[in-house]
Design a protein around this motif. Sequence first.
Motif, PDB file in Angstrom:
ATOM      1  N   ARG A 262      -5.186   5.013  -2.669  1.00 35.78           N
ATOM      2  CA  ARG A 262      -3.829   4.929  -3.188  1.00 35.78           C
ATOM      3  C   ARG A 262      -3.249   3.559  -2.875  1.00 35.78           C
ATOM      4  O   ARG A 262      -2.574   2.930  -3.702  1.00 35.78           O
ATOM      5  N   GLY A 263      -3.512   3.067  -1.648  1.00 35.09           N
ATOM      6  CA  GLY A 263      -3.035   1.743  -1.282  1.00 35.09           C
ATOM      7  C   GLY A 263      -3.634   0.662  -2.157  1.00 35.09           C
ATOM      8  O   GLY A 263      -2.939  -0.256  -2.609  1.00 35.09           O
ATOM      9  N   ALA A 264      -4.941   0.761  -2.425  1.00 33.90           N
ATOM     10  CA  ALA A 264      -5.602  -0.220  -3.281  1.00 33.90           C
ATOM     11  C   ALA A 264      -5.058  -0.154  -4.707  1.00 33.90           C
ATOM     12  O   ALA A 264      -4.813  -1.186  -5.342  1.00 33.90           O
ATOM     13  N   GLY A 265      -4.850   1.071  -5.194  1.00 34.37           N
ATOM     14  CA  GLY A 265      -4.318   1.234  -6.544  1.00 34.37           C
ATOM     15  C   GLY A 265      -2.917   0.679  -6.691  1.00 34.37           C
ATOM     16  O   GLY A 265      -2.588   0.020  -7.680  1.00 34.37           O
ATOM     17  N   CYS A 266      -2.070   0.930  -5.698  1.00 32.01           N
ATOM     18  CA  CYS A 266      -0.704   0.410  -5.742  1.00 32.01           C
ATOM     19  C   CYS A 266      -0.688  -1.105  -5.640  1.00 32.01           C
ATOM     20  O   CYS A 266       0.122  -1.777  -6.288  1.00 32.01           O
ATOM     21  N   THR A 267      -1.576  -1.653  -4.810  1.00 30.64           N
ATOM     22  CA  THR A 267      -1.662  -3.107  -4.687  1.00 30.64           C
ATOM     23  C   THR A 267      -2.076  -3.720  -6.016  1.00 30.64           C
ATOM     24  O   THR A 267      -1.487  -4.710  -6.474  1.00 30.64           O
TER      25      THR A 267
ATOM     26  N   ARG B 247       9.988  -5.191  -4.252  1.00 30.31           N
ATOM     27  CA  ARG B 247       8.620  -5.022  -3.795  1.00 30.31           C
ATOM     28  C   ARG B 247       8.052  -6.351  -3.287  1.00 30.31           C
ATOM     29  O   ARG B 247       8.572  -7.425  -3.632  1.00 30.31           O
ATOM     30  N   PRO B 248       7.002  -6.318  -2.490  1.00 31.23           N
ATOM     31  CA  PRO B 248       6.565  -7.533  -1.785  1.00 31.23           C
ATOM     32  C   PRO B 248       6.251  -8.740  -2.659  1.00 31.23           C
ATOM     33  O   PRO B 248       6.596  -9.868  -2.301  1.00 31.23           O
ATOM     34  N   ILE B 249       5.600  -8.543  -3.813  1.00 36.59           N
ATOM     35  CA  ILE B 249       5.224  -9.710  -4.618  1.00 36.59           C
ATOM     36  C   ILE B 249       6.428 -10.308  -5.337  1.00 36.59           C
ATOM     37  O   ILE B 249       6.696 -11.513  -5.184  1.00 36.59           O
ATOM     38  N   PRO B 250       7.201  -9.548  -6.123  1.00 36.52           N
ATOM     39  CA  PRO B 250       8.347 -10.177  -6.795  1.00 36.52           C
ATOM     40  C   PRO B 250       9.406 -10.699  -5.838  1.00 36.52           C
ATOM     41  O   PRO B 250      10.135 -11.647  -6.170  1.00 36.52           O
TER      42      PRO B 250
ATOM     43  N   ASP C  10       4.973   3.131   3.563  1.00 35.80           N
ATOM     44  CA  ASP C  10       6.339   3.583   3.844  1.00 35.80           C
ATOM     45  C   ASP C  10       6.755   4.733   2.938  1.00 35.80           C
ATOM     46  O   ASP C  10       7.819   5.313   3.110  1.00 35.80           O
ATOM     47  N   ARG C  11       5.898   5.066   1.953  1.00 35.50           N
ATOM     48  CA  ARG C  11       6.170   6.175   1.019  1.00 35.50           C
ATOM     49  C   ARG C  11       4.904   7.007   0.867  1.00 35.50           C
ATOM     50  O   ARG C  11       4.177   6.865  -0.122  1.00 35.50           O
ATOM     51  N   PRO C  12       4.628   7.881   1.822  1.00 33.90           N
ATOM     52  CA  PRO C  12       3.342   8.596   1.829  1.00 33.90           C
ATOM     53  C   PRO C  12       3.166   9.625   0.729  1.00 33.90           C
ATOM     54  O   PRO C  12       2.057  10.139   0.550  1.00 33.90           O
ATOM     55  N   ILE C  13       4.223   9.932  -0.025  1.00 31.24           N
ATOM     56  CA  ILE C  13       4.099  10.964  -1.045  1.00 31.24           C
ATOM     57  C   ILE C  13       2.961  10.663  -2.015  1.00 31.24           C
ATOM     58  O   ILE C  13       2.254  11.565  -2.478  1.00 31.24           O
ATOM     59  N   GLY C  14       2.719   9.387  -2.298  1.00 29.27           N
ATOM     60  CA  GLY C  14       1.670   9.034  -3.250  1.00 29.27           C
ATOM     61  C   GLY C  14       0.287   9.427  -2.796  1.00 29.27           C
ATOM     62  O   GLY C  14      -0.502   9.985  -3.568  1.00 29.27           O
ATOM     63  N   PHE C  15      -0.033   9.157  -1.514  1.00 26.51           N
ATOM     64  CA  PHE C  15      -1.375   9.548  -1.089  1.00 26.51           C
ATOM     65  C   PHE C  15      -1.473  11.044  -0.830  1.00 26.51           C
ATOM     66  O   PHE C  15      -2.556  11.629  -0.904  1.00 26.51           O
TER      67      PHE C  15
ATOM     68  N   ALA D 200       0.816  -1.221   0.000  1.00 26.61           N
ATOM     69  CA  ALA D 200       0.000   0.000   0.000  1.00 26.61           C
ATOM     70  C   ALA D 200       0.842   1.260   0.000  1.00 26.61           C
ATOM     71  O   ALA D 200       0.292   2.366  -0.028  1.00 26.61           O
ATOM     72  N   ARG D 201       2.172   1.106   0.044  1.00 28.01           N
ATOM     73  CA  ARG D 201       3.109   2.233   0.054  1.00 28.01           C
ATOM     74  C   ARG D 201       2.956   3.101   1.304  1.00 28.01           C
ATOM     75  O   ARG D 201       3.138   4.318   1.247  1.00 28.01           O
TER      76      ARG D 201
END
Length: 310
Positions: free
Chosen positions: A81-86, A105-108, A37-42, A34-35
């Motif tokens: 934003r978290g849903a979009g990034c996920t 990133r978590p999945i790869p 750790d990087r709040p700039i996106g939201f 959900a990022r």
Amino acid sequence: MTTTPPTGTVADAQKDNWLDRFAPDWLKPYGRLARWDRPIGFYLLFWPCAWGVGLAALAQPQFGFGFWAVALMFVGAILMRGAGCTFNDIVDRDIDMQVARTRSRPIPSGQVTAREALYFLIAQALLASVVLFQFNRFTVWAGVASLGLVAIYPFMKRVTWWPQFFLGLAFSWGAIVGWTSQTGGLGWAPVLLYAGTILWVIGYDTIYALQDIEDDALVGVKSTARLFGANVRPAVAVLYSGAFVLWNGAAVAAGGGSVFAVLSLVAAGLMAWQLWTLDADVPKNPYDRFYNNHYVGIVLTLAFLADWVW
């Protein structure tokens, strides 16, 4: 090739961020999806919402500035934003494995599976819907309409040189939501605000994409950073200039005065600084200029608020 261990940090996250320091280990991979750790996106998703509310306050000053709506939209921005990034990470997991900045990133990296990420996506979307249903019916439908823009964005980098345009369509939608939450309808002022914000998003995400331009070329991912090439600076200057003009046009259309016009010059100065000092060959330089748009968002929100108070 090595992968990041389950408790490892993401390569492009700030060191010692609050998530890595304080969150329990089981939550960290989901927070990274959900990022958090990087709040700039939201922040960048939220500011157009606040602008829309501020623009509505100029148009109907008797109703005041919708502070409660702004608070709800801040929570909604974090969730969406978290849903979009996920969703983006689920779709892009194969590409992320091939790009140095994103393979941790978590999945790869194996911290979560795609199915677990899907469940997390659904949970965030459901919580966001609870926030959305606090608003009027027009705004609810406007929020639902944005889901189509969110859904198509991750695929655009495969088919067009302008994926940043589609990001702009999605990330600027808050301008419409903010306005309609206060007015229950549309008008020319929010349309101008939305159009200007699209140009702004294309500009700042072009700067952001400079970080991955070499890997994107190897993988075959398209972007405006690759499209503009050596002309990135003048191209983004045109985008930022158009955004500034349209923002001021929106304020005038809503009945704003000279206060917004004067204070918005501070935002113009910040964007000019980004381009004047942009150097893609210096590590973190593009990211820092991209992050500076958080302050552009703050300045314009205060400009709308000050003009309403005046």
